[in-house]
Design an enzyme around this catalytic site. Structure first.
Site, PDB file in Angstrom:
ATOM      1  N   HIS A 172      99.902 -10.737  38.512  1.00 23.70           N
ATOM      2  CA  HIS A 172      98.882  -9.785  38.942  1.00 23.70           C
ATOM      3  C   HIS A 172      98.336 -10.182  40.312  1.00 23.70           C
ATOM      4  CE1 HIS A 172      94.537  -8.261  38.588  1.00 23.70           C
ATOM      5  NE2 HIS A 172      95.303  -7.273  38.999  1.00 23.70           N
ATOM      6  N   ASP A 204      98.188  -2.431  41.284  1.00 24.83           N
ATOM      7  CA  ASP A 204      96.927  -3.083  40.962  1.00 24.83           C
ATOM      8  C   ASP A 204      95.761  -2.094  41.035  1.00 24.83           C
ATOM      9  OD1 ASP A 204      94.724  -4.744  40.685  1.00 24.83           O
ATOM     10  OD2 ASP A 204      95.484  -6.261  42.075  1.00 24.83           O
ATOM     11  N   ASP A 211     112.192  -1.698  55.958  1.00 25.90           N
ATOM     12  CA  ASP A 211     113.281  -0.900  56.522  1.00 25.90           C
ATOM     13  C   ASP A 211     114.308  -1.834  57.165  1.00 25.90           C
ATOM     14  OD1 ASP A 211     112.362  -1.571  59.145  1.00 25.90           O
ATOM     15  OD2 ASP A 211     111.120   0.222  59.241  1.00 25.90           O
ATOM     16  N   TYR A 251     103.326  -8.237  59.648  1.00 26.62           N
ATOM     17  CA  TYR A 251     104.290  -9.341  59.655  1.00 26.62           C
ATOM     18  C   TYR A 251     103.681 -10.597  59.023  1.00 26.62           C
ATOM     19  CZ  TYR A 251     107.064  -6.680  63.093  1.00 26.62           C
ATOM     20  OH  TYR A 251     107.807  -5.727  63.737  1.00 26.62           O
TER      21      TYR A 251
END
Length: 151
Positions: free
Chosen positions: A22, A69, A30, A118
């Site tokens: 959790h 979540d 991509d 990133y």
């Protein structure tokens, strides 16, 4: 073969989804995302592949077994378009539809600036690279919980 199971999910992906807990983040990327180098820095430490599928197809398959979540405002987030953070490219609109379908309600994605994405991805549990060729087909899905069945 398994019954009532999305056959687009391969053994490595199933293992990672099952091992996640959790609140763990899953990155759907991509073809242009630096998937391999980022994946080496994640908890799993290796890249997962779902080649020849679009980002929306991968999200649909993942959400067929993994809940989002419900304890956070944005359990799904998208990479913002550089210079145009409010823009929603077609690939992101398709993923939003897959999320809404899986959840049975409208649950708008949050957004993350490209370079912050990133950094967030490096801290994720795992990265799945898709066959998605379109730009900005990168997403974070935060794993939720499945409540116990009432007796």
């Amino acid at each position: 073969m398994l019954r009532n199971f999305d056959n687009r999910l391969n053994a490595d992906v199933i293992h990672a989804l099952r091992a996640m807990g959790h609140g763990d983040d899953l990155i759907i990327s991509d073809l242009n995302f630096p998937s391999d180098s980022v994946a080496r820095q994640t908890v799993l430490g290796k890249l997962l592949r779902m080649d020849n599928l679009s980002a929306a197809e991968v999200v649909e398959a993942v959400l067929s077994v993994m809940p989002l979540d419900s304890f956070v405002d944005h359990p799904a987030e998208r990479m913002e378009v550089s210079g145009s953070p409010k823009e929603i490219p077609a690939v992101q609109a398709e993923v939003q539809k897959a999320i809404d379908k899986a959840e049975g309600k409208s649950w708008p994605m949050g957004s993350i600036e490209r370079f912050a994405f990133y950094e967030r991805a490096k801290k994720a549990y795992a990265v799945i690279v898709t066959g998605e060729p379109r730009f900005y087909g990168c997403f974070v899905l935060k794993k939720g919980v499945i409540p116990p069945k009432a007796k």
